[in-house]
Structure formats: structure tokens, C-alpha cells
Design an enzyme around this catalytic site. Structure first.
Site, PDB file in Angstrom:
ATOM      1  N   THR A   1       0.849  -1.198   0.000  1.00  0.00           N
ATOM      2  CA  THR A   1       0.000   0.000   0.000  1.00  0.00           C
ATOM      3  C   THR A   1       0.877   1.238   0.000  1.00  0.00           C
ATOM      4  O   THR A   1       2.004   1.200   0.494  1.00  0.00           O
ATOM      5  CB  THR A   1      -0.931   0.043   1.236  1.00  0.00           C
ATOM      6  OG1 THR A   1      -1.775   1.206   1.138  1.00  0.00           O
ATOM      7  CG2 THR A   1      -0.155   0.141   2.546  1.00  0.00           C
ATOM      8  N   ASN A   2       0.349   2.324  -0.539  1.00  0.00           N
ATOM      9  CA  ASN A   2       1.022   3.623  -0.444  1.00  0.00           C
ATOM     10  C   ASN A   2       0.321   4.522   0.561  1.00  0.00           C
ATOM     11  O   ASN A   2       0.629   5.709   0.652  1.00  0.00           O
ATOM     12  CB  ASN A   2       1.029   4.307  -1.820  1.00  0.00           C
ATOM     13  CG  ASN A   2       2.067   3.697  -2.741  1.00  0.00           C
ATOM     14  OD1 ASN A   2       3.234   3.572  -2.360  1.00  0.00           O
ATOM     15  ND2 ASN A   2       1.667   3.293  -3.926  1.00  0.00           N
ATOM     16  N   HIS A  54      -1.768   5.976   6.403  1.00  0.00           N
ATOM     17  CA  HIS A  54      -2.737   5.715   7.484  1.00  0.00           C
ATOM     18  C   HIS A  54      -2.955   4.212   7.649  1.00  0.00           C
ATOM     19  O   HIS A  54      -3.033   3.699   8.764  1.00  0.00           O
ATOM     20  CB  HIS A  54      -4.079   6.374   7.177  1.00  0.00           C
ATOM     21  CG  HIS A  54      -4.006   7.863   7.049  1.00  0.00           C
ATOM     22  ND1 HIS A  54      -3.848   8.684   8.132  1.00  0.00           N
ATOM     23  CD2 HIS A  54      -4.059   8.660   5.963  1.00  0.00           C
ATOM     24  CE1 HIS A  54      -3.827   9.941   7.719  1.00  0.00           C
ATOM     25  NE2 HIS A  54      -3.936   9.953   6.422  1.00  0.00           N
ATOM     26  N   ASP A 110      -8.064  -3.833   0.185  1.00  0.00           N
ATOM     27  CA  ASP A 110      -8.927  -2.811  -0.400  1.00  0.00           C
ATOM     28  C   ASP A 110     -10.126  -2.664   0.521  1.00  0.00           C
ATOM     29  O   ASP A 110     -10.609  -3.646   1.092  1.00  0.00           O
ATOM     30  CB  ASP A 110      -9.380  -3.200  -1.806  1.00  0.00           C
ATOM     31  CG  ASP A 110      -9.812  -1.976  -2.591  1.00  0.00           C
ATOM     32  OD1 ASP A 110      -8.964  -1.107  -2.858  1.00  0.00           O
ATOM     33  OD2 ASP A 110     -11.006  -1.875  -2.927  1.00  0.00           O
TER      34      ASP A 110
END
Ligand code: IMP
Length: 192
Positions: free
Chosen positions: A8-9, A12, A69
Site C-alpha cells: 500500500t502507499n 494511514h 482494499d
């Protein structure tokens, strides 16, 4: 300590997963493996996008990894924004624009039931495993709170009277969609 690459980028998501995961695992980010590009997420389902992101990293960088996701599914909107959660109000992907659009669409609506759904896709030695976590709740009448990210100011989880953004970090990370999906992943890894 075992290393896990989290594809993931989103900083959070990394911070939350690090808080959830405990001392037995170390999370490696995409930066750590030299991946600096945007990951594709162009399928029309949440599980499809989770797998697409993990598969991209596995195919291009040759490392076992997991991706997730997440979608917000609102009953009165027929499950929207769903897979379109990130850019519901447009390509600028603004969290404030997104939750304001949801609030305006629900104006005068008494059914405010909603849930967050996270699907994690794990690729281990080329094999795919998936884990799902759901957080049921409802959409607030107005935003509140500074914590969290995305739609957290307007999502009130069941059992609470404040949105995620106004609850302590530890509370979100013990009851959230992401926490539940991570628990599935961690108990699977513990049995290997
Ligand atoms: P994606 O899973 O990175 O495609 O994110 C989908 C969208 O859901 C983004 O707009 C995020 O801001 C939002 N989102 C994902 N997880 C959460 C969460 O835990 N709380 C609030 N919004 C979230």
C-alpha cells in the site's frame, strides 16, 4: 520476527496495521522494497482490487506480500460508494468532498445503516489467500473528530455514539474492518 510486505502507499493504513499487528511481525512498506509507483486498482470489486495490488507487487518485485482494499457500503445508496469509495466525489480523491457527498445524498434519509468492508489478499509462494473484515455502523448527521482518515469523521460504529474520528485510536484498531481482516490473516499465518 517475521517480515511482511504490505502493498500500500497509504500511510494511514500502514500505521493502523502496525498498531494492530503486535510484536511477532515487522511490516515492510513498498518504499522498503524499492517500489515507488502507484499500484493498479482497476477491477470492479473490492476483492478484485485487493488481489490486483498484491499480484502487481508479487509479479514485479518477486516478494510474498499482502494488499487490502476497503469500501464503505451504505444501505440506502444500494451499497455505494463500495468499490468507488476512494474517488466517490471525483478524481481529486478528497476525503472531505467524499464524505460531504455522502452526507448530502443521505439528507432526510432515516435509514443511515452502513458498513466498512476490507478484503486482504495475501500471496505466499504464488498462492492466494483472502481475508475479510466488516465493521457495521451508521452514517452520522454531520462530521466530527480529528482522528483516523477518509470517512472516519462520519462513520459511527455499532456500540458507540461517536464516529471513528472521535474515538481513541486503540478503539478503532480493535473493532475496525481492517482489524478484523488482519486478525484473519494473523491467525492463518500463526497456523503455518
Ligand atoms: P482504498 O482501499 O485505498 O481504495 O481506499 C478506499 C477509500 O476508503 C479511501 O477513500 C479511504 O479514504 C477510505 N477508507 C479506507 N479505509 C478507511 C477507514 O478505515 N476509515 C475511513 N475511510 C477509509
Amino acid at each position: 520476527m517475521k517480515n511482511l510486505v504490505f502493498a500500500t502507499n497509504n500511510p494511514h493504513k500502514i500505521a493502523e496495521v502496525k498498531a494492530i499487528i503486535g510484536p511477532d511481525f515487522a511490516i515492510r512498506s513498498l518504499q522498503d522494497i524499492g517500489c515507488h509507483e502507484e499500484l493498479p486498482e482497476t477491477t470492479d470489486t473490492i476483492p478484485g482490487n485487493a488481489l490486483q495490488k498484491a499480484q502487481y507487487v508479487y509479479d514485479h518485485y518477486g516478494v510474498d506480500c499482502f494488499a487490502e482494499d476497503t469500501g464503505l457500503e451504505i444501505e440506502a445508496l444500494g451499497g455505494a460508494p463500495g468499490v468507488h469509495t476512494a474517488y466517490y466525489a471525483g478524481p481529486q480523491r478528497s476525503a472531505v468532498d467524499n464524505y460531504n457527498l455522502v452526507l448530502s445524498q443521505l439528507q432526510g434519509q432515516s435509514n443511515r445503516r452502513a458498513q466498512f468492508r476490507t478484503v486482504i489478499a495475501l500471496i505466499l509462494g504464488g498462492k492466494v489467500f483472502t481475508f475479510e473484515g466488516i465493521a457495521p455502523g451508521h452514517i452520522a448527521e454531520q462530521p466530527a473528530g480529528e482522528g483516523g482518515f477518509g470517512y472516519d469523521p462520519v462513520f459511527i460504529p455499532d456500540g458507540y455514539d461517536q464516529p471513528f474520528a472521535n474515538l481513541p485510536y486503540e478503539v478503532k484498531n480493535s473493532i475496525s474492518h481492517r482489524a478484523k481482516a488482519m486478525q484473519g490473516l494473523l491467525s492463518f499465518l500463526a497456523k503455518l
